[in-house]
Every structure is written in structure tokens, then in C-alpha cells.
Design a protein around this motif. Structure first.
Motif, PDB file in Angstrom:
ATOM      1  N   THR A 111       0.813  -1.217   0.000  1.00 43.81           N
ATOM      2  CA  THR A 111       0.000   0.000   0.000  1.00 43.81           C
ATOM      3  C   THR A 111       0.845   1.265   0.000  1.00 43.81           C
ATOM      4  N   ARG A 112       2.163   1.127   0.174  1.00 41.51           N
ATOM      5  CA  ARG A 112       3.057   2.283   0.236  1.00 41.51           C
ATOM      6  C   ARG A 112       4.085   2.301  -0.896  1.00 41.51           C
ATOM      7  N   GLN A 113       3.966   1.386  -1.844  1.00 48.09           N
ATOM      8  CA  GLN A 113       4.916   1.367  -2.948  1.00 48.09           C
ATOM      9  C   GLN A 113       4.830   2.650  -3.752  1.00 48.09           C
ATOM     10  N   ARG A 114       5.968   3.053  -4.298  1.00 47.57           N
ATOM     11  CA  ARG A 114       6.125   4.260  -5.106  1.00 47.57           C
ATOM     12  C   ARG A 114       5.871   5.527  -4.295  1.00 47.57           C
ATOM     13  N   SER A 115       6.158   5.467  -2.999  1.00 48.77           N
ATOM     14  CA  SER A 115       5.981   6.645  -2.139  1.00 48.77           C
ATOM     15  C   SER A 115       7.307   7.192  -1.617  1.00 48.77           C
ATOM     16  N   GLY A 116       8.434   6.645  -2.112  1.00 51.41           N
ATOM     17  CA  GLY A 116       9.742   7.139  -1.710  1.00 51.41           C
ATOM     18  C   GLY A 116      10.403   6.358  -0.592  1.00 51.41           C
ATOM     19  N   ILE A 117       9.705   5.411  -0.006  1.00 58.64           N
ATOM     20  CA  ILE A 117      10.264   4.630   1.100  1.00 58.64           C
ATOM     21  C   ILE A 117      11.482   3.842   0.643  1.00 58.64           C
ATOM     22  N   ALA A 118      11.375   3.152  -0.476  1.00 52.10           N
ATOM     23  CA  ALA A 118      12.490   2.329  -0.956  1.00 52.10           C
ATOM     24  C   ALA A 118      13.716   3.187  -1.259  1.00 52.10           C
ATOM     25  N   SER A 119      13.512   4.345  -1.829  1.00 57.03           N
ATOM     26  CA  SER A 119      14.648   5.233  -2.130  1.00 57.03           C
ATOM     27  C   SER A 119      15.344   5.684  -0.846  1.00 57.03           C
ATOM     28  N   GLN A 120      14.574   6.081   0.149  1.00 60.39           N
ATOM     29  CA  GLN A 120      15.170   6.515   1.411  1.00 60.39           C
ATOM     30  C   GLN A 120      15.892   5.358   2.102  1.00 60.39           C
ATOM     31  N   LEU A 121      15.291   4.185   2.071  1.00 62.17           N
ATOM     32  CA  LEU A 121      15.915   3.021   2.687  1.00 62.17           C
ATOM     33  C   LEU A 121      17.193   2.644   1.949  1.00 62.17           C
ATOM     34  N   LEU A 122      17.158   2.621   0.629  1.00 69.08           N
ATOM     35  CA  LEU A 122      18.345   2.254  -0.139  1.00 69.08           C
ATOM     36  C   LEU A 122      19.470   3.263   0.095  1.00 69.08           C
ATOM     37  N   GLU A 123      19.147   4.518   0.146  1.00 70.94           N
ATOM     38  CA  GLU A 123      20.149   5.545   0.453  1.00 70.94           C
ATOM     39  C   GLU A 123      20.770   5.285   1.832  1.00 70.94           C
ATOM     40  N   HIS A 124      19.935   4.944   2.798  1.00 71.75           N
ATOM     41  CA  HIS A 124      20.408   4.644   4.156  1.00 71.75           C
ATOM     42  C   HIS A 124      21.323   3.419   4.161  1.00 71.75           C
ATOM     43  N   ILE A 125      20.906   2.360   3.486  1.00 73.28           N
ATOM     44  CA  ILE A 125      21.694   1.118   3.473  1.00 73.28           C
ATOM     45  C   ILE A 125      23.034   1.332   2.778  1.00 73.28           C
ATOM     46  N   ILE A 126      23.052   2.077   1.681  1.00 72.02           N
ATOM     47  CA  ILE A 126      24.317   2.359   0.992  1.00 72.02           C
ATOM     48  C   ILE A 126      25.263   3.105   1.926  1.00 72.02           C
ATOM     49  N   ALA A 127      24.749   4.097   2.632  1.00 68.89           N
ATOM     50  CA  ALA A 127      25.591   4.854   3.577  1.00 68.89           C
ATOM     51  C   ALA A 127      26.085   3.954   4.707  1.00 68.89           C
ATOM     52  N   GLU A 128      25.223   3.106   5.230  1.00 67.71           N
ATOM     53  CA  GLU A 128      25.613   2.191   6.305  1.00 67.71           C
ATOM     54  C   GLU A 128      26.667   1.193   5.814  1.00 67.71           C
ATOM     55  N   ALA A 129      26.472   0.656   4.623  1.00 65.34           N
ATOM     56  CA  ALA A 129      27.437  -0.305   4.065  1.00 65.34           C
ATOM     57  C   ALA A 129      28.799   0.352   3.899  1.00 65.34           C
ATOM     58  N   ARG A 130      28.798   1.569   3.401  1.00 70.38           N
ATOM     59  CA  ARG A 130      30.039   2.333   3.261  1.00 70.38           C
ATOM     60  C   ARG A 130      30.688   2.512   4.634  1.00 70.38           C
ATOM     61  N   GLY A 131      29.895   2.877   5.637  1.00 72.78           N
ATOM     62  CA  GLY A 131      30.393   3.069   6.989  1.00 72.78           C
ATOM     63  C   GLY A 131      30.931   1.799   7.623  1.00 72.78           C
ATOM     64  N   MET A 132      30.437   0.652   7.186  1.00 68.52           N
ATOM     65  CA  MET A 132      30.917  -0.644   7.684  1.00 68.52           C
ATOM     66  C   MET A 132      32.205  -1.073   6.986  1.00 68.52           C
ATOM     67  N   GLY A 133      32.645  -0.275   6.017  1.00 70.74           N
ATOM     68  CA  GLY A 133      33.891  -0.568   5.328  1.00 70.74           C
ATOM     69  C   GLY A 133      33.752  -1.344   4.039  1.00 70.74           C
ATOM     70  N   PHE A 134      32.527  -1.590   3.591  1.00 73.20           N
ATOM     71  CA  PHE A 134      32.350  -2.293   2.322  1.00 73.20           C
ATOM     72  C   PHE A 134      32.675  -1.348   1.171  1.00 73.20           C
ATOM     73  N   THR A 135      33.257  -1.893   0.112  1.00 70.72           N
ATOM     74  CA  THR A 135      33.590  -1.104  -1.067  1.00 70.72           C
ATOM     75  C   THR A 135      32.732  -1.490  -2.278  1.00 70.72           C
ATOM     76  N   ARG A 136      31.945  -2.549  -2.135  1.00 73.73           N
ATOM     77  CA  ARG A 136      31.062  -3.012  -3.210  1.00 73.73           C
ATOM     78  C   ARG A 136      29.775  -3.541  -2.589  1.00 73.73           C
ATOM     79  N   LEU A 137      28.659  -3.226  -3.256  1.00 78.63           N
ATOM     80  CA  LEU A 137      27.348  -3.718  -2.846  1.00 78.63           C
ATOM     81  C   LEU A 137      26.698  -4.336  -4.077  1.00 78.63           C
ATOM     82  N   SER A 138      26.270  -5.582  -3.968  1.00 83.12           N
ATOM     83  CA  SER A 138      25.662  -6.296  -5.093  1.00 83.12           C
ATOM     84  C   SER A 138      24.281  -6.794  -4.688  1.00 83.12           C
ATOM     85  N   LEU A 139      23.493  -7.195  -5.684  1.00 85.31           N
ATOM     86  CA  LEU A 139      22.157  -7.701  -5.395  1.00 85.31           C
ATOM     87  C   LEU A 139      21.697  -8.643  -6.490  1.00 85.31           C
ATOM     88  N   GLU A 140      20.717  -9.441  -6.143  1.00 87.08           N
ATOM     89  CA  GLU A 140      19.991 -10.288  -7.091  1.00 87.08           C
ATOM     90  C   GLU A 140      18.538  -9.880  -6.985  1.00 87.08           C
TER      91      GLU A 140
END
Length: 151
Positions: free
Chosen positions: A81-110
């Protein structure tokens, strides 16, 4: 909107993730389903973030450590009921920043290759993910799309 690390102990999280796994089973052949259930997400190499608005769970995402520099994005989901409301973009931005902060240099997905996964693939492309070959233990699969980006 609140995004914080969670220990996966709450019943609402359990229901939300069960809905996710059931939806993936309905869209993807069982041999191509890579969505993790609740117990699989409770591993020490996985960090999980729910997204809440007030008292409502509206999304989630996780990363799985593959090696010292490489992590995999897992369990990205937004309540239907909340798709296409910007939640995924905000979450993905957060996860990318957190992954960077954890020292990861690459993020992949399936993600899925079917038309129903096109909005997800477009989201990932907007965030700089590019198509790649299978990584980690994945094998080539016509039902899967593999993407990666440098952090």
C-alpha cells in the motif's frame, strides 16, 4: 520515518517477512527464489533494518557480508500500500551509507528478471547499480538479474 537496526524478534516483522517470502514464491519459480525467511536473516553476517512510520512497519532491507569488502543487498521490501511513495529510495540511500560506513567497497544484489520486478531494477539503476555476472554462490538464471555498484 525511522530506520534502525532490528534483532528480528517482533511479531510484526515476522508477519511482514512472511508476506515477502510468500509474494516472492508467487512470482518466482522455487528454484529461483532467493528471498530469505526470518530464520535465515538472523545470521551474524546479516544486518537488518525495518522502516517505520509511527507505529506502522512500511518497509525493510538488509545486507549480508560476503567478504571484507563486498556485501549483498537482501530483503528490500515496501508494504504494497506504500509502494512508489519514496520509502524504498530513502531506505536504499540509508543502506548504501551504512554499508560504506561498515567498510564495504562493493554492494551487489539479485532481483527478479520478470516484468513485475522492473520498478525494482529501475530503482537500483537510479542508485548507480549496474548489471553484472552472478556473484557469490549464485549461478546464471533466466529468472534473475544481478547488479552491483562500487561504494
Amino acid at each position: 520515518m525511522k530506520i534502525v537496526v532490528d534483532d528480528l524478534s517482533g511479531p510484526e516483522i515476522a508477519r511482514f517477512l512472511d508476506e515477502h517470502v510468500q509474494q516472492m514464491r508467487s512470482l518466482t519459480p522455487v528454484e529461483s527464489k532467493h528471498a530469505l525467511d526470518l530464520n535465515s536473516l538472523r545470521r551474524p553476517d546479516i544486518t537488518f533494518w525495518p522502516v517505520s512510520e509511527g507505529d506502522s512497519l512500511v518497509g525493510c532491507g538488509a545486507i549480508k557480508r560476503l567478504d571484507a569488502g563486498h556485501a549483498e543487498l537482501k530483503s528490500m521490501r515496501t508494504r504494497s500500500t506504500r509502494q512508489r511513495s519514496g520509502i524504498a529510495s530513502q531506505l536504499l540511500e540509508h543502506i548504501i551509507a551504512e554499508a560504506r560506513g561498515m567498510g564495504f567497497t562493493r554492494l551487489s544484489l539479485e532481483t527478479g528478471a520478470a516484468e513485475s520486478f522492473l520498478p525494482a531494477r529501475r530503482l537500483y539503476e537510479r542508485f548507480g547499480f549496474q548489471h553484472c555476472e552472478p556473484f557469490a554462490d549464485y549461478q546464471p538464471d533466466p529468472n534473475s538479474t544481478f547488479m552491483t555498484r562500487a561504494l
